[in-house]
Design a protein around this motif. Structure first.
Motif, PDB file in Angstrom:
ATOM      1  N   LEU A 196       0.820  -1.202   0.000  1.00 39.93           N
ATOM      2  CA  LEU A 196       0.000   0.000   0.000  1.00 39.93           C
ATOM      3  C   LEU A 196       0.858   1.259   0.000  1.00 39.93           C
ATOM      4  O   LEU A 196       0.530   2.253  -0.660  1.00 39.93           O
ATOM      5  CB  LEU A 196      -0.933  -0.006   1.218  1.00 39.93           C
ATOM      6  CG  LEU A 196      -1.990  -1.113   1.242  1.00 39.93           C
ATOM      7  CD1 LEU A 196      -2.808  -1.049   2.520  1.00 39.93           C
ATOM      8  CD2 LEU A 196      -2.906  -1.002   0.027  1.00 39.93           C
ATOM      9  N   ARG A 197       1.972   1.217   0.717  1.00 41.63           N
ATOM     10  CA  ARG A 197       2.880   2.355   0.715  1.00 41.63           C
ATOM     11  C   ARG A 197       3.453   2.565  -0.690  1.00 41.63           C
ATOM     12  O   ARG A 197       3.582   3.692  -1.169  1.00 41.63           O
ATOM     13  CB  ARG A 197       4.017   2.149   1.715  1.00 41.63           C
ATOM     14  CG  ARG A 197       4.884   3.394   1.886  1.00 41.63           C
ATOM     15  CD  ARG A 197       6.155   3.100   2.673  1.00 41.63           C
ATOM     16  NE  ARG A 197       5.900   2.351   3.883  1.00 41.63           N
ATOM     17  CZ  ARG A 197       6.860   1.847   4.658  1.00 41.63           C
ATOM     18  NH1 ARG A 197       8.135   2.007   4.309  1.00 41.63           N
ATOM     19  NH2 ARG A 197       6.572   1.180   5.746  1.00 41.63           N
ATOM     20  N   ALA A 198       3.778   1.459  -1.353  1.00 41.60           N
ATOM     21  CA  ALA A 198       4.324   1.542  -2.711  1.00 41.60           C
ATOM     22  C   ALA A 198       3.329   2.197  -3.653  1.00 41.60           C
ATOM     23  O   ALA A 198       3.710   2.968  -4.543  1.00 41.60           O
ATOM     24  CB  ALA A 198       4.708   0.155  -3.209  1.00 41.60           C
ATOM     25  N   ARG A 199       2.041   1.925  -3.470  1.00 42.23           N
ATOM     26  CA  ARG A 199       1.031   2.520  -4.344  1.00 42.23           C
ATOM     27  C   ARG A 199       0.927   4.025  -4.108  1.00 42.23           C
ATOM     28  O   ARG A 199       0.690   4.791  -5.052  1.00 42.23           O
ATOM     29  CB  ARG A 199      -0.317   1.835  -4.138  1.00 42.23           C
ATOM     30  CG  ARG A 199      -0.329   0.407  -4.671  1.00 42.23           C
ATOM     31  CD  ARG A 199      -1.639  -0.295  -4.427  1.00 42.23           C
ATOM     32  NE  ARG A 199      -1.605  -1.658  -4.957  1.00 42.23           N
ATOM     33  CZ  ARG A 199      -2.581  -2.533  -4.823  1.00 42.23           C
ATOM     34  NH1 ARG A 199      -3.692  -2.193  -4.174  1.00 42.23           N
ATOM     35  NH2 ARG A 199      -2.467  -3.752  -5.328  1.00 42.23           N
ATOM     36  N   LYS A 200       1.094   4.461  -2.869  1.00 47.21           N
ATOM     37  CA  LYS A 200       1.115   5.894  -2.588  1.00 47.21           C
ATOM     38  C   LYS A 200       2.314   6.555  -3.260  1.00 47.21           C
ATOM     39  O   LYS A 200       2.195   7.642  -3.852  1.00 47.21           O
ATOM     40  CB  LYS A 200       1.163   6.132  -1.077  1.00 47.21           C
ATOM     41  CG  LYS A 200      -0.060   5.663  -0.306  1.00 47.21           C
ATOM     42  CD  LYS A 200      -1.252   6.568  -0.548  1.00 47.21           C
ATOM     43  CE  LYS A 200      -2.419   6.187   0.371  1.00 47.21           C
ATOM     44  NZ  LYS A 200      -3.601   7.044   0.146  1.00 47.21           N
ATOM     45  N   VAL A 201       3.459   5.908  -3.162  1.00 46.31           N
ATOM     46  CA  VAL A 201       4.669   6.437  -3.795  1.00 46.31           C
ATOM     47  C   VAL A 201       4.502   6.444  -5.314  1.00 46.31           C
ATOM     48  O   VAL A 201       4.902   7.397  -5.995  1.00 46.31           O
ATOM     49  CB  VAL A 201       5.907   5.625  -3.372  1.00 46.31           C
ATOM     50  CG1 VAL A 201       7.141   6.052  -4.167  1.00 46.31           C
ATOM     51  CG2 VAL A 201       6.161   5.776  -1.872  1.00 46.31           C
ATOM     52  N   ARG A 202       3.904   5.387  -5.850  1.00 42.98           N
ATOM     53  CA  ARG A 202       3.638   5.311  -7.296  1.00 42.98           C
ATOM     54  C   ARG A 202       2.838   6.521  -7.766  1.00 42.98           C
ATOM     55  O   ARG A 202       3.198   7.180  -8.753  1.00 42.98           O
ATOM     56  CB  ARG A 202       2.861   4.033  -7.609  1.00 42.98           C
ATOM     57  CG  ARG A 202       2.295   3.951  -9.029  1.00 42.98           C
ATOM     58  CD  ARG A 202       1.138   2.960  -9.104  1.00 42.98           C
ATOM     59  NE  ARG A 202      -0.014   3.400  -8.308  1.00 42.98           N
ATOM     60  CZ  ARG A 202      -1.049   2.625  -8.012  1.00 42.98           C
ATOM     61  NH1 ARG A 202      -1.089   1.365  -8.428  1.00 42.98           N
ATOM     62  NH2 ARG A 202      -2.059   3.102  -7.291  1.00 42.98           N
ATOM     63  N   ASP A 203       1.754   6.820  -7.062  1.00 44.58           N
ATOM     64  CA  ASP A 203       0.901   7.935  -7.469  1.00 44.58           C
ATOM     65  C   ASP A 203       1.667   9.258  -7.447  1.00 44.58           C
ATOM     66  O   ASP A 203       1.520  10.087  -8.348  1.00 44.58           O
ATOM     67  CB  ASP A 203      -0.321   8.031  -6.554  1.00 44.58           C
ATOM     68  CG  ASP A 203      -1.323   6.899  -6.771  1.00 44.58           C
ATOM     69  OD1 ASP A 203      -1.251   6.228  -7.817  1.00 44.58           O
ATOM     70  OD2 ASP A 203      -2.172   6.698  -5.881  1.00 44.58           O
ATOM     71  N   TYR A 204       2.474   9.438  -6.414  1.00 45.96           N
ATOM     72  CA  TYR A 204       3.220  10.689  -6.285  1.00 45.96           C
ATOM     73  C   TYR A 204       4.296  10.803  -7.353  1.00 45.96           C
ATOM     74  O   TYR A 204       4.426  11.830  -8.027  1.00 45.96           O
ATOM     75  CB  TYR A 204       3.843  10.757  -4.889  1.00 45.96           C
ATOM     76  CG  TYR A 204       4.598  12.035  -4.619  1.00 45.96           C
ATOM     77  CD1 TYR A 204       3.935  13.256  -4.519  1.00 45.96           C
ATOM     78  CD2 TYR A 204       5.980  12.023  -4.443  1.00 45.96           C
ATOM     79  CE1 TYR A 204       4.620  14.432  -4.264  1.00 45.96           C
ATOM     80  CE2 TYR A 204       6.679  13.193  -4.182  1.00 45.96           C
ATOM     81  CZ  TYR A 204       5.987  14.394  -4.094  1.00 45.96           C
ATOM     82  OH  TYR A 204       6.682  15.558  -3.847  1.00 45.96           O
ATOM     83  N   LEU A 205       5.043   9.733  -7.523  1.00 53.12           N
ATOM     84  CA  LEU A 205       6.155   9.751  -8.473  1.00 53.12           C
ATOM     85  C   LEU A 205       5.657   9.840  -9.910  1.00 53.12           C
ATOM     86  O   LEU A 205       6.212  10.570 -10.740  1.00 53.12           O
ATOM     87  CB  LEU A 205       7.009   8.498  -8.271  1.00 53.12           C
ATOM     88  CG  LEU A 205       8.319   8.369  -9.044  1.00 53.12           C
ATOM     89  CD1 LEU A 205       9.169   9.615  -8.928  1.00 53.12           C
ATOM     90  CD2 LEU A 205       9.090   7.151  -8.550  1.00 53.12           C
ATOM     91  N   ALA A 206       4.593   9.122 -10.241  1.00 59.09           N
ATOM     92  CA  ALA A 206       4.063   9.144 -11.609  1.00 59.09           C
ATOM     93  C   ALA A 206       3.552  10.527 -11.986  1.00 59.09           C
ATOM     94  O   ALA A 206       3.570  10.904 -13.159  1.00 59.09           O
ATOM     95  CB  ALA A 206       2.947   8.116 -11.758  1.00 59.09           C
ATOM     96  N   GLY A 207       3.102  11.296 -11.007  1.00 57.41           N
ATOM     97  CA  GLY A 207       2.578  12.621 -11.295  1.00 57.41           C
ATOM     98  C   GLY A 207       3.637  13.672 -11.534  1.00 57.41           C
ATOM     99  O   GLY A 207       3.324  14.777 -11.989  1.00 57.41           O
ATOM    100  N   MET A 208       4.885  13.347 -11.256  1.00 55.70           N
ATOM    101  CA  MET A 208       5.949  14.340 -11.399  1.00 55.70           C
ATOM    102  C   MET A 208       6.220  14.670 -12.864  1.00 55.70           C
ATOM    103  O   MET A 208       6.109  13.818 -13.735  1.00 55.70           O
ATOM    104  CB  MET A 208       7.247  13.808 -10.779  1.00 55.70           C
ATOM    105  CG  MET A 208       7.262  13.749  -9.285  1.00 55.70           C
ATOM    106  SD  MET A 208       8.895  13.194  -8.710  1.00 55.70           S
ATOM    107  CE  MET A 208       8.723  13.461  -6.946  1.00 55.70           C
TER     108      MET A 208
END
Length: 401
Positions: free
Chosen positions: A369-381
């Motif tokens: 679940l933490r990885a999915r939060k990081v995914r969303d943040y990083l993908a939006g950059m």
């Protein structure tokens, strides 16, 4: 005075029976009053254009990282070019132009910084948490991550636009096919997008417009960079014919005009081919509704066999001479390292993602679940934001040159 909505003349002409009916949308997940001045698909298009995700495309890579030159395509300029071609195809085929344009405008929302390089890196990093798919990420953005409206998360787009977004490349549920990406499967469980059928013709023309746009404009950018030369285009039968055609008509034309004349002819030939093939498919299948198109069992908007071969040759050419060129691969390696470093840093210290995440309890989440939060943040950059974040967090940031 009340407005008579049906007298406003939405669209630019009469729609064919096989077009999506702008008055018969399957609606939105959260019901909203009908607009007195815009069709449902015009509203979708307008919402897409006004998003943060749309603005971010300006600083996301197409092929060349933005600081390599002001004249190369970015994800934003590519998206605008796709939308223009999609709208032209839709008009020729008497489809709903606003729906086709909306699907085209939203199709790349989920792309990471550094284009496909970033996507491949993030997919590898997310291997234990469902992987990464930019199409699925686009759906997350428009249904969850854009948080602007008082009544709902996302944009609350119409069913038809969401269907077009997730299925513009064909059905997602097919025998022997890949599993449906988790974000799409999760959303579909509460809002059925008919993942086993084809999409509307409006969505199909948006998909083929994407191929036409990047096949042409990646060659154009390759020529601009010097990694591709005009002489190399002689390897491609379609481009060789167009070069001869332009040179015969304009024997003394300077190189920039020569390139432009060839590129515009390439787009025209491909667009005309798709129109002809789609018209033939319509005559053969005789769809009387958009649902007939969805249940036709085949993609109806596509290239002829001749242009399928031309498309294949162009893609092979681009991979060999541009996408895998040593100069491009060197930049890609640096970009991959930036994405990997940022992912590791945010997984270790989620507070580094900023105030919004600092008190969200992300550190206490399970790793997936933490990885999915990081995914969303990083993908939006954007590219520029990712580079700046890396410089803030690390002593050395790879050069993207």
């Amino acid at each position: 005075m009340e407005i008579d909505v049906k007298e406003l003349g939405f669209g630019t002409g009469a729609h064919a029976p096989w077009a999506v009916d702008q008055w018969s949308s399957r609606g939105r997940l959260v019901a909203e009053p009908i607009s007195p001045t815009r069709s449902e698909f015009q509203r979708d298009r307008d919402r897409i254009i006004h998003t943060t995700a749309f603005r971010r495309l300006k600083h996301k890579t197409q092929v060349f990282v933005a600081h390599e030159g002001d004249h190369y395509r970015t994800r934003l300029t590519h998206t605008i070019e796709v939308a223009q071609i999609a709208r032209a195809l839709a008009r020729a085929l008497k489809l709903d132009e606003d729906l086709a344009e909306g699907v085209a405008l939203v199709h790349d929302f989920g792309h990471t910084p550094f284009g496909h390089t970033g996507e491949e890196a993030l997919d590898e990093l997310m291997a234990g948490a469902g992987g990464f798919d930019h199409n699925a990420q686009s759906l997350r953005i428009v249904t969850k991550l854009e948080q602007r409206y008082a009544d709902f998360d996302g944009l609350n787009l119409s069913w038809e636009t969401l269907e077009g977004l997730v299925k513009h490349n064909g059905p997602l549920i097919v025998e022997g096919g890949k599993p449906v990406p988790e974000p799409i499967a999760h959303y579909n469980a509460g809002h059925d997008l008919w993942l086993s059928t084809h999409s509307s013709l409006e969505s199909q023309v948006a998909a083929i417009a994407d191929d036409i746009a990047y096949n042409t404009h990646d060659i154009d950018d390759g020529l601009r960079s010097g990694l591709v030369t005009i002489e190399m285009l002689e390897e491609l039968p379609l481009l060789a014919r167009l070069l001869t055609e332009v040179r015969d008509r304009y024997p003394d034309l300077e190189e920039p005009r020569l390139i432009h004349e060839v590129m515009r002819r390439q787009i025209t030939r491909m667009v005309e081919d798709v129109i002809g093939v789609t018209q033939a498919n319509i005559q053969a299948i005789k769809p009387q509704s958009a649902d007939d198109v969805r249940h036709a069992g085949q993609t109806m908007a596509h290239f002829s066999e001749e242009f399928v071969e031309a498309d294949r040759n162009i893609k092979t050419f681009l991979y060999r001479h541009l996408y895998r060129h040593p100069d491009v691969m060197r930049v890609r390696a640096s970009a991959t390292q930036i994405v990997r470093d940022l992912f590791a840093a945010f997984m270790a210290a989620p507070s580094e993602m900023g105030d919004k995440h600092r008190h969200a309890g992300i550190e206490d989440l399970a790793v997936e679940l933490r990885a999915r939060k990081v995914r969303d943040y990083l993908a939006g950059m954007t590219d520029t934001y990712a580079i700046a974040a890396h410089r803030r967090l690390f002593d050395h940031t790879p050069e993207l040159r």
